[in-house]
Motif scaffolding. Structure first.
Motif, mmCIF file in Angstrom:
data_model
loop_
_atom_site.group_PDB
_atom_site.id
_atom_site.type_symbol
_atom_site.label_atom_id
_atom_site.label_comp_id
_atom_site.label_asym_id
_atom_site.label_seq_id
_atom_site.Cartn_x
_atom_site.Cartn_y
_atom_site.Cartn_z
ATOM 1 N N VAL A 138 0.910 -1.266 0.036
ATOM 2 C CA VAL A 138 0.178 -0.055 -0.067
ATOM 3 C C VAL A 138 0.711 1.316 -0.070
ATOM 4 N N LEU A 139 1.906 1.397 1.065
ATOM 5 C CA LEU A 139 2.799 2.448 1.017
ATOM 6 C C LEU A 139 3.493 2.662 -0.306
ATOM 7 N N GLY A 140 3.884 1.347 -0.848
ATOM 8 C CA GLY A 140 4.857 1.556 -2.160
ATOM 9 C C GLY A 140 3.911 1.966 -3.189
ATOM 10 N N HIS A 141 2.662 1.706 -3.476
ATOM 11 C CA HIS A 141 1.852 2.056 -4.549
ATOM 12 C C HIS A 141 1.798 3.454 -4.268
ATOM 13 N N TRP A 142 1.055 4.040 -3.161
ATOM 14 C CA TRP A 142 0.758 5.277 -2.860
ATOM 15 C C TRP A 142 2.026 6.273 -2.872
ATOM 16 N N GLY A 143 3.463 5.731 -2.590
ATOM 17 C CA GLY A 143 4.631 6.686 -2.374
ATOM 18 C C GLY A 143 5.009 7.009 -3.612
ATOM 19 N N VAL A 144 4.991 6.133 -4.827
ATOM 20 C CA VAL A 144 5.593 6.123 -6.131
ATOM 21 C C VAL A 144 4.642 6.752 -6.969
ATOM 22 N N THR A 145 3.402 6.960 -6.551
ATOM 23 C CA THR A 145 2.557 7.569 -7.640
ATOM 24 C C THR A 145 2.708 9.180 -8.065
ATOM 25 N N VAL A 146 2.896 9.324 -9.435
ATOM 26 C CA VAL A 146 2.948 10.613 -9.971
ATOM 27 C C VAL A 146 1.543 10.900 -10.398
ATOM 28 N N ILE A 147 0.910 12.080 -9.853
ATOM 29 C CA ILE A 147 -0.353 12.448 -10.349
ATOM 30 C C ILE A 147 0.028 13.832 -11.544
ATOM 31 N N GLY A 148 -0.800 13.678 -12.593
ATOM 32 C CA GLY A 148 -0.405 14.607 -13.576
ATOM 33 C C GLY A 148 -1.961 14.670 -14.480
ATOM 34 N N TYR A 149 -1.907 15.445 -15.489
ATOM 35 C CA TYR A 149 -2.959 15.698 -16.253
ATOM 36 C C TYR A 149 -2.749 15.203 -17.783
ATOM 37 N N GLU A 150 -3.750 14.513 -18.061
ATOM 38 C CA GLU A 150 -3.542 14.037 -19.525
ATOM 39 C C GLU A 150 -4.932 14.480 -20.365
ATOM 40 N N GLY B 172 -6.639 16.840 -20.078
ATOM 41 C CA GLY B 172 -7.295 17.530 -19.432
ATOM 42 C C GLY B 172 -7.922 16.900 -18.189
ATOM 43 N N ARG B 173 -7.536 15.547 -17.909
ATOM 44 C CA ARG B 173 -8.051 14.686 -16.786
ATOM 45 C C ARG B 173 -6.912 14.231 -16.065
ATOM 46 N N PRO B 174 -7.156 14.143 -14.700
ATOM 47 C CA PRO B 174 -5.879 13.512 -13.923
ATOM 48 C C PRO B 174 -5.650 12.223 -14.368
ATOM 49 N N SER B 175 -4.251 11.816 -14.266
ATOM 50 C CA SER B 175 -3.790 10.470 -14.486
ATOM 51 C C SER B 175 -2.552 10.305 -13.838
ATOM 52 N N GLY B 176 -2.464 8.976 -13.611
ATOM 53 C CA GLY B 176 -1.193 8.511 -12.688
ATOM 54 C C GLY B 176 -0.300 7.598 -13.361
ATOM 55 N N HIS B 177 0.984 7.638 -12.908
ATOM 56 C CA HIS B 177 1.984 6.617 -13.428
ATOM 57 C C HIS B 177 2.781 6.665 -12.360
ATOM 58 N N SER B 178 3.887 5.599 -12.342
ATOM 59 C CA SER B 178 4.882 5.305 -11.478
ATOM 60 C C SER B 178 6.052 6.263 -11.386
ATOM 61 N N THR C 87 0.249 18.959 -8.591
ATOM 62 C CA THR C 87 0.871 17.912 -9.709
ATOM 63 C C THR C 87 2.357 18.383 -9.805
ATOM 64 N N PRO C 88 3.314 18.364 -8.767
ATOM 65 C CA PRO C 88 4.656 19.188 -8.747
ATOM 66 C C PRO C 88 5.478 17.714 -9.732
ATOM 67 N N PRO C 89 6.720 18.457 -10.259
ATOM 68 C CA PRO C 89 7.406 17.321 -11.035
ATOM 69 C C PRO C 89 7.765 16.305 -10.213
ATOM 70 N N VAL C 90 8.095 14.980 -10.679
ATOM 71 C CA VAL C 90 8.879 13.970 -9.813
ATOM 72 C C VAL C 90 10.198 14.305 -9.386
ATOM 73 N N GLY C 91 10.473 14.063 -8.237
ATOM 74 C CA GLY C 91 11.881 14.423 -7.582
ATOM 75 C C GLY C 91 11.981 15.822 -7.133
#
Length: 465
Positions: A31-43, A45-51, A339-343
């Motif tokens: 659970v913590l791993g999936h939540w922690g490495v998730t990146v939220i952005g927009y694609e 015009g809609r929210p999207s997520g990736h690792s 939606t801040p940039p990864v890292g």
């Protein structure tokens, strides 16, 4: 709290509490791993997520510990061996065990699928694009990939445990050889040769769980028992790490034990020889920590916490990505979705409030759906709770335990096959396919047919032929 205290006090002295702790910790890490490495952005015009892993290569070695799927199957092997042995010790049948064992997995999973299908139907009726509805449901059902493999190894437990009693640790060694053969297929062709690794790799780890359970009986042949001393732990940890370093540096395998787009191989899909090396190292670490963790679990408070988590452990696993979808949807609707940039510093700073907010949403979901799972479990007794490493209730005469062997076995296998087919069809369907229910209709029908058949068998239907 009073109920937890009573359950803790009723735990028998001979119970291996460490097995329960490992299950709880593995779920927490997932659970913590999936939540922690998730990146939220927009694609579009809609929210999207990736690792975030592709952007954090320094974190790839951390996946050697964070990839805890082997722990699930190791603990599952122990639990399944214990409950099957207990059922047979009371004169029950393997088919009766299969039918009862399905309850702890099917009920929480059915609740998830029905709620998602209902929510998708409402969204579609209100004008949402079916492709977008499917994408959301696809993301929420990612955890079901695990259940596809786990349903199969549960169904194969009776014959595989019989094979373990005959050949012992030679079985997982042979299965690891088949995994290596599958990897050769991925590297040299044909690539389809590796598809068997989805079964062979997890069966290998599951067999080690059998050997761990049999280690409690020193009178058994050594080939059937997993050595549990610190020396064995240190040896397995050293061998596993050495093999993993060689396979990921000199060998062709990527460092990450989780999927990273762009890598030549994926160590997790299908499971690779490198992942089995990581599992060997993890097993060594587990054995090294077994005694100190066991001493701490003799205290009431830590053990009560473990009992509490395990009462709803599958619910937590199944709903944790749905919690992320709900939180992202809420923040997007309010116009405050970060939606801040990864890292970046902002991305790292957002990790803590992000995890806390997700924990709140998941806690609400568990409060609603957790009782469905909790009703399938028994409090710790002489052989442990159902769904952990104990037995299931004895069937009444003419009920589950009395169901004729061949007929009940065929029906139970058919039920499991339908469950696996349904979950597999959903996982293989494209995530942008236009599905008004979010799930492919054949997948939902197959799964519900299997769940319904197993439910009928648990009620005693067909016990007379």
């Amino acid at each position: 709290m009073r109920r937890l205290r009573q359950l803790a006090e009723r735990t028998p002295p001979g119970r291996d509490r460490y097995v329960d702790l490992l299950r709880a910790l593995a779920i927490a890490l997932v659970v913590l791993g999936h939540w922690g490495v998730t990146v939220i952005g927009y694609e579009h015009g809609r929210p999207s997520g990736h690792s975030a892993l592709p952007d954090l290569p320094w974190a790839w070695p951390l996946t050697w510990v964070a990839q805890v799927m082997p722990v699930f199957f190791l603990v599952g092997g122990y639990a399944n061996a214990a409950s099957l042995a207990a059922r047979r010790g009371r004169g029950g049948t393997a088919s009766g065990w299969l039918v009862d064992r399905s309850a702890r997995l099917v009920r929480p999973t059915t609740a998830l699928l029905l709620v998602l299908a209902a929510g998708a139907a409402v969204a579609t009726a209100r004008g949402a694009e079916p492709a977008q509805v499917r994408t959301v449901v696809w993301f929420a059902t990612i955890p079901l990939w695990f259940l596809v493999a786990y349903f199969v190894v549960v169904a194969l437990t009776p014959p595989m445990y019989a094979l373990h009693r005959r050949l012992g640790l030679a079985v997982p060694v042979a299965l690891a050889g088949l995994v290596a053969l599958g990897d050769l297929g991925r590297l040299l062709g044909p690539a389809a040769l590796a598809d068997g690794n989805y079964l062979f790799a997890w069966l290998a780890v599951h067999q080690l769980g059998f050997a761990w359970y049999d280690a409690r009986s020193p009178e058994l042949p050594r080939r059937r028992r997993l050595p549990l001393d610190r020396r064995a732990g240190a040896t397995l940890l050293t061998v596993g790490l050495a093999a993993l370093v060689l396979l990921t540096t000199v060998g062709p395998y990527p460092v990450a034990m989780l999927h990273v787009p762009g890598e030549r191989l994926d160590n997790a899909a299908p499971p690779s020889l490198a992942l089995l090396a990581a599992a060997t190292g993890q097993l060594g670490l587990i054995l090294l920590l077994r005694r100190p963790a066991g001493r701490r679990l003799r205290r009431s408070d830590p053990w009560q916490a473990v009992i509490a988590v395990n009462a709803v452990v599958l619910t937590v696993f199944l709903w944790h990505l749905t919690a992320a979808i709900l939180l992202v949807g809420l923040l997007d609707a309010l116009g405050v979705l970060p939606t801040p940039p990864v890292g970046s510093a902002a991305w790292w700073a957002w990790r803590i409030p992000w995890l806390l907010a997700l924990a709140v949403v998941l806690a609400a979901l568990v409060a609603v759906f957790g009782p469905i799972e909790a009703r399938t479990r028994r409090p710790p007794g002489p052989t442990g709770p159902q769904g952990s490493h104990g037995s299931t209730p004895a069937a009444a005469p003419g009920g589950r335990a009395g169901t004729p062997g061949r007929t009940s076995t065929a029906l139970a296998v058919a039920g499991y096959a339908a469950l696996v087919t349904g979950l597999l069809l959903n996982s293989l369907a494209p995530k942008t396919a236009p599905e008004p229910l979010g799930l492919p209709a054949p997948a939902l029908v197959a799964y519900l047919a299997g769940a319904g058949l197993l439910r009928l068998l648990r009620s005693g239907w067909g016990s007379r032929g």
